[in-house]
Design an enzyme around this catalytic site. Structure first.
Site, mmCIF file in Angstrom:
data_model
loop_
_atom_site.group_PDB
_atom_site.id
_atom_site.type_symbol
_atom_site.label_atom_id
_atom_site.label_comp_id
_atom_site.label_asym_id
_atom_site.label_seq_id
_atom_site.Cartn_x
_atom_site.Cartn_y
_atom_site.Cartn_z
ATOM 1 C CG ASP A 190 45.653 33.241 30.650
ATOM 2 O OD1 ASP A 190 46.218 32.654 29.704
ATOM 3 O OD2 ASP A 190 44.445 33.087 30.928
ATOM 4 N NE ARG A 202 38.209 38.115 40.236
ATOM 5 C CZ ARG A 202 38.708 36.985 40.747
ATOM 6 N NH1 ARG A 202 39.019 36.917 42.032
ATOM 7 N NH2 ARG A 202 38.927 35.932 39.981
ATOM 8 C CG ASP A 224 36.089 37.549 37.795
ATOM 9 O OD1 ASP A 224 35.215 37.906 38.601
ATOM 10 O OD2 ASP A 224 36.639 36.433 37.825
ATOM 11 C CB SER A 229 38.343 28.077 34.717
ATOM 12 O OG SER A 229 38.306 29.316 35.376
HETATM 13 N N1 ARG Z 1 30.777 32.778 38.190
HETATM 14 C C1 ARG Z 1 31.455 33.298 39.337
HETATM 15 C C2 ARG Z 1 31.361 34.798 39.375
HETATM 16 O O1 ARG Z 1 31.107 35.401 38.385
HETATM 17 C C3 ARG Z 1 32.887 32.841 39.442
HETATM 18 C C4 ARG Z 1 33.801 33.335 38.377
HETATM 19 C C5 ARG Z 1 35.182 32.740 38.400
HETATM 20 N N2 ARG Z 1 35.064 31.322 38.275
HETATM 21 C C6 ARG Z 1 36.011 30.467 37.931
HETATM 22 N N3 ARG Z 1 35.693 29.241 37.989
HETATM 23 N N4 ARG Z 1 37.188 30.828 37.532
HETATM 24 O O2 ARG Z 1 31.548 35.413 40.398
#
Ligand code: ARG
Length: 389
Positions: free
Chosen positions: A13, A92, A121, A173
């Site tokens: 991506d 983040r 995110d 993911s």
């Molecule tokens: N659900 C988690 C959060 O919002 C992780 C998000 C990213 N997860 C992932 N498997 N790419 O902090």
């Protein structure tokens, strides 16, 4: 060309985003954050250049992640919906903050991320951008572009004559840093399905973990873990060591359905070996040194702190105010907790502190009892009085 800074992971991506932006008149600087995800950063830097980035930054932010984010959350006892230690959520704002710094230094006009419109995110990135650089343009290509599948993205790169090896897509993911790992998608989207063993990377299968427990003593000073088994560790080294000890005993796996900020529920698997052990130890030390009212009151703030972090509101006044509160609460959080790590569990089996409120001479049912039982009758009488007719 308008200059922008992209939070670049090296995946398909974010690699596609660079030429996609070029088509629209943007020059992209790629920013890679090393958070201990264990990638080959030299390779990722090359990939950014091949994709057309005009410049690449790669910063090691592991120390900052642990000292300024994870340890604050630990002191606050922040655990989202009682299960998630927030490894991804904490990273983040940190990434976004450095991205803004680079953008300012490079006199860039915009900030770009590769998040979808369904996740948390995007909010964590954009809230930080908006608070730190309100004038900069924000671009979220994945939310608006024409590609619907990975194959379409790969075809697009071909039309741009960009040759990067796309690794075979795992059905999951995954987001990884030194404080934890999150896994979603694929078969995990069915909340009834048990996670297959092959999704795990930081923890071994508890069934195959050693038959002998590992005992570990964690020393805290004012709420910060500083020692393992009497030996001083710097924050990053301490986390790595605990990841190893807990991981090999299968400690730190979490399977949960969580409430995302955007209003949907999602099923997520986490691995958080160090965080699990540290939070178990913290709870135990709190029980020893905090008075009852503080314990009950802080619990509510812990929950709020976790929600703020999860919801991308890290750089807000309330979070900072709560840090001041938790600093005060942690003034007496100095001591040692001994834990037993065994086939997936991290059980506290001993605790001590010079600030302990535990008084054996009051608690004992044996010799040396100093509890004045003659006070109890009056206490009981008054306790029930308000409710008696
Ligand atoms: N659900 C988690 C959060 O919002 C992780 C998000 C990213 N997860 C992932 N498997 N790419 O902090």
């Amino acid at each position: 060309m308008k200059k922008v800074v992209l939070a670049y992971s090296g995946g398909l991506d974010t690699s596609c985003i660079i030429p996609w932006l070029k088509d629209r008149g943007y020059e992209t600087i790629a920013f890679i954050a090393d958070l201990g995800q264990g990638d080959d950063f030299k390779e990722i830097e090359k990939r950014a250049v091949k994709s057309g980035a005009s410049k690449v930054y790669c910063l090691n932010l592991q120390k900052e992640l642990i000292e300024d984010y994870a340890f604050k959350a630990l002191k606050a006892g922040a655990v989202y919906e009682n299960k998630y230690y927030l490894a991804c959520a904490l990273s983040r704002p940190l990434i976004a903050k450095h991205q803004v710094d680079i953008a300012k230094k490079e006199k860039a006009k915009g900030l770009v991320h590769g998040c979808t419109g369904k996740g948390n995110d995007q909010v964590r990135f954009e809230t930080t951008y908006r608070l730190m650089a309100p004038k900069m343009e924000i671009i979220a290509p994945v939310r608006i572009w024409e590609f619907k599948t990975r194959d379409e993205e790969i075809d697009y790169l071909k039309t741009q004559s960009i040759k990067i090896n796309v690794t075979k897509k795992s059905p999951y993911s995954i987001d990884t840093n030194i404080y934890g790992r999150a896994i979603e998608c694929g078969i995990l989207e069915d909340p009834w399905q048990e996670p297959p063993e092959d999704i795990y990377a930081m923890t071994s299968n508890p069934l195959k973990a050693p038959n002998k427990p590992t005992y570990v003593e964690i020393g805290f000073e004012k709420g910060i873990p500083i020692k393992i088994d009497g030996k001083a560790y710097k924050p990053v080294a301490l986390i790595k060591k605990l990841n190893e000890l807990a991981g090999k005993n299968g400690v730190g796996r979490v399977d949960m359905v969580e409430n995302r900020l955007v209003g949907i529920k999602s099923r997520e698997i986490y691995e958080n070996p160090a965080g699990t052990v540290l939070n178990a130890a913290r709870l135990e030390l709190e029980a020893l040194v905090l008075d009852r009212d503080t314990m009950y009151f802080k619990e509510q703030l812990s929950q709020k702190y976790a929600q703020l972090t999860y919801n991308g509101l890290w750089f807000t006044p309330l979070r900072e105010q709560m840090d001041a509160y938790f600093d005060k609460v942690c003034k007496y959080m100095t001591g040692t907790v001994r834990l037993k790590l065994y086939k997936g569990s991290a059980q506290a089996v001993g605790r001590q502190s010079k600030y302990s409120r535990y008084q054996e001479q009051l608690a004992t049912y044996g010799e040396g009892d100093q509890f004045d039982q003659s006070l109890a009758e009056g206490f009981n009488t008054l306790w029930a009085m308000p409710f008696q007719k």
